[in-house]
Write an enzyme that holds these catalytic residues in place. Structure first.
Site, PDB file in Angstrom:
ATOM      1  N   HIS A  82       0.844  -1.198   0.000  1.00 36.32           N
ATOM      2  CA  HIS A  82       0.000   0.000   0.000  1.00 36.32           C
ATOM      3  C   HIS A  82       0.872   1.238   0.000  1.00 36.32           C
ATOM      4  CE1 HIS A  82      -3.444   2.552   0.895  1.00 36.32           C
ATOM      5  NE2 HIS A  82      -2.618   3.233   1.667  1.00 36.32           N
ATOM      6  N   ASP A 161     -14.818   2.090   7.947  1.00 40.05           N
ATOM      7  CA  ASP A 161     -13.870   3.138   7.556  1.00 40.05           C
ATOM      8  C   ASP A 161     -14.522   4.132   6.602  1.00 40.05           C
ATOM      9  OD1 ASP A 161     -11.289   4.454   7.154  1.00 40.05           O
ATOM     10  OD2 ASP A 161     -11.508   3.657   5.133  1.00 40.05           O
ATOM     11  N   ARG A 168     -14.953  12.203   9.277  1.00 40.88           N
ATOM     12  CA  ARG A 168     -13.686  12.908   9.563  1.00 40.88           C
ATOM     13  C   ARG A 168     -13.470  14.049   8.586  1.00 40.88           C
ATOM     14  NH1 ARG A 168      -9.632   8.490   8.702  1.00 40.88           N
ATOM     15  NH2 ARG A 168      -8.125  10.143   8.959  1.00 40.88           N
ATOM     16  N   SER A 183      -7.493   3.736   9.565  1.00 39.19           N
ATOM     17  CA  SER A 183      -8.265   3.756   8.317  1.00 39.19           C
ATOM     18  C   SER A 183      -7.566   2.904   7.247  1.00 39.19           C
ATOM     19  CB  SER A 183      -8.403   5.216   7.860  1.00 39.19           C
ATOM     20  OG  SER A 183      -8.774   5.308   6.524  1.00 39.19           O
ATOM     21  N   LYS A 187      -8.491  -1.504   5.916  1.00 40.28           N
ATOM     22  CA  LYS A 187      -8.703  -1.997   4.549  1.00 40.28           C
ATOM     23  C   LYS A 187      -7.660  -3.057   4.182  1.00 40.28           C
ATOM     24  CE  LYS A 187      -8.903   2.355   3.581  1.00 40.28           C
ATOM     25  NZ  LYS A 187      -9.089   3.758   3.305  1.00 40.28           N
TER      26      LYS A 187
HETATM   27  N1  URA Z   1      -5.992   7.276   3.249  1.00 42.69           N
HETATM   28  C1  URA Z   1      -6.898   6.505   3.886  1.00 42.69           C
HETATM   29  O1  URA Z   1      -7.265   5.447   3.395  1.00 42.69           O
HETATM   30  N2  URA Z   1      -7.357   6.930   5.076  1.00 42.69           N
HETATM   31  C2  URA Z   1      -6.984   8.081   5.655  1.00 42.69           C
HETATM   32  O2  URA Z   1      -7.443   8.404   6.738  1.00 42.69           O
HETATM   33  C3  URA Z   1      -6.049   8.877   4.976  1.00 42.69           C
HETATM   34  C4  URA Z   1      -5.545   8.441   3.765  1.00 42.69           C
END
Ligand code: URA
Length: 437
Positions: A82, A161, A168, A183, A187
């Protein structure tokens, strides 16, 4: 349990139990906890932070709020990667086949671009016919036969999320390290791989620009991954100028292909070798040094490019453009950005370069925008380069002539030209493993 008490508890900086965190996350997802209470709690987290135990428990709960992908139909150790995002970042296109060429299967679900950063799925869709939406069965089949597949995110991954991020976004709580880390990692945990490599970018084009905060984010994510039982490593990579020379979907694919053919720019090759090396290391293919050597070889012996071609063919993409990248064609309107003075490029604001590319049509301002695949920027000068007045700094491309001038003004402002030569950028700025947390 009452949400009011849990807001108070976090407001005074106390540690919440696993059950309390499950109550908060599950209650928010099922609608029993309203936005106003969740907002207050997020703000308390913003100021008081979370312990690593709290963060791991919360992230696991977030991951389990939707589908947990089962990759057991794919043989061997599965490694995910990622990136926290950047400009000109086409590394996924290159490292996935590098790793697959070394015998490690990669089942990669990637995202689309938004704002100044691009997305791998958009880039791949610039190859005519390439399917980024495959059913799970076909996805696993391609991974097992070709060794890799890159598709778009599908299914219901970490809906907690999704809901939390939207909240947020409107409550000033995006830029919180624990909230960003949970967050991203929710994932990744849901995506089903055995181990995770994180590319935490740092510098003017990165989501987090400051080096110290990037380190903190990397450590927090590694701690969550390890706490959840997945081996996790983070590399800190330099995003203080665009990576490589191409920004924009088709042009980035062309540069990625040239890199797989052994003709890549040095900064991009260095980052790809480091990332692919660490993915191979996580897959237990050897020492870190051996893994980096194996990764380098895939770019010089053509084996990464062979894998990439096989994947494109399996996913319905046009293959002649891979052999001859000029067949992609180019945008009808172009403009050269000329240097107004002589000197050296001392700095480039990568985010501003990304915004210039977006203004040309290469990126989305809102999720609904349609991308101009051939729009973008080809840089001719980067940091440390000498430049003469009137020389070409970059070429801008678009299918809409009216977009060129505004984008050129933006790009010009991103270049800092001064009298003295600066030191080259260090591309790999750190490596965080569980030993460091
Ligand atoms: N990318 C994400 O997936 N979440 C965040 O909070 C910030 C960047």
């Amino acid at each position: 349990m009452r949400m009011y008490d849990l807001i108070e508890k976090k407001k005074y900086g106390e540690e919440l139990t696993k059950e309390e965190l499950e109550y908060i996350i599950n209650g928010y997802v099922d609608g029993s906890i309203p936005d106003y209470q969740m907002s207050a709690w997020l703000m308390a987290v913003y100021f008081k932070g979370m312990t690593s135990r709290e963060l791991t428990d919360m992230t696991i709960t977030m991951a389990h709020s939707g589908d947990m992908v089962d990759l057991s139909a794919i043989e061997g150790i599965k490694i995910d990667k990622h990136s926290t995002g950047g400009v000109g970042d086409k590394t996924t296109l290159i490292i996935t086949p590098m790793v697959a060429a070394c015998g490690v299967k990669v089942a990669k679900m990637s995202g689309r671009g938004l704002g100044h950063t691009g997305g791998t799925v958009d880039k791949l869709e610039s190859i005519e016919g390439y399917q980024t939406a495959l059913d799970r069965q076909r996805f696993y089949e391609i991974v097992n036969t070709v060794g890799m597949s890159v598709i778009g995110q599908s299914g219901n991954l970490a809906p907690a999320d999704k809901k939390l991020y939207a909240l947020r976004d409107v409550t000033g709580t995006v830029d919180s390290i624990p909230l960003i880390a949970s967050s991203i990692m929710s994932k990744k945990l849901a995506a089903g791989s055995d181990s995770i490599l994180l590319d935490v970018t740092t510098g003017s084009g990165a989501f987090i620009e400051e080096f110290d905060k990037s380190i903190e984010l990397a450590k927090t994510m590694v701690s969550i991954g390890e706490g959840a039982g997945r081996e996790t490593v983070a590399l800190l990579t330099n995003m203080d100028e665009p990576l490589g020379y191409a920004i924009g979907n088709t042009m980035e694919v062309q540069e990625a292909i040239e890199t797989m053919k052994g003709n890549g720019p040095a900064d991009l090759v260095e980052v790809c070798v480091a990332l692919a090396g660490d993915m191979l290391y996580l897959a237990k293919k050897g020492t870190l040094e051996e893994c980096r050597e194996m990764a380098t070889k895939t770019l010089t012996d053509g084996s990464a490019f062979e894998r990439f071609k096989k994947m494109v063919a399996a996913q319905g993409g046009r293959c002649d453009v891979l052999e001859d990248t000029s067949l992609f064609g180019e945008a009808p309107y172009q403009m050269e950005l000329l240097a107004k003075k002589s000197g050296y490029v001392q700095h480039m604001n990568a985010k501003e370069c990304g915004i210039a590319s977006m203004l040309l049509g290469a990126g989305r301002e809102t999720k609904e925008d349609v991308i101009d695949m051939k729009a973008g920027i080809l840089l001719k000068k980067k940091t440390t380069d000498a430049v003469k007045e009137g020389e070409v700094l970059a070429i801008l491309y678009s299918s809409d002539e009216n977009r060129l001038q505004t984008a050129a003004d933006k790009l010009e402002a991103a270049y800092e030209i001064g009298d003295s030569k600066v030191a080259p950028l260090q591309m790999i700025q750190g490596r965080i493993t569980k030993k460091d947390i």
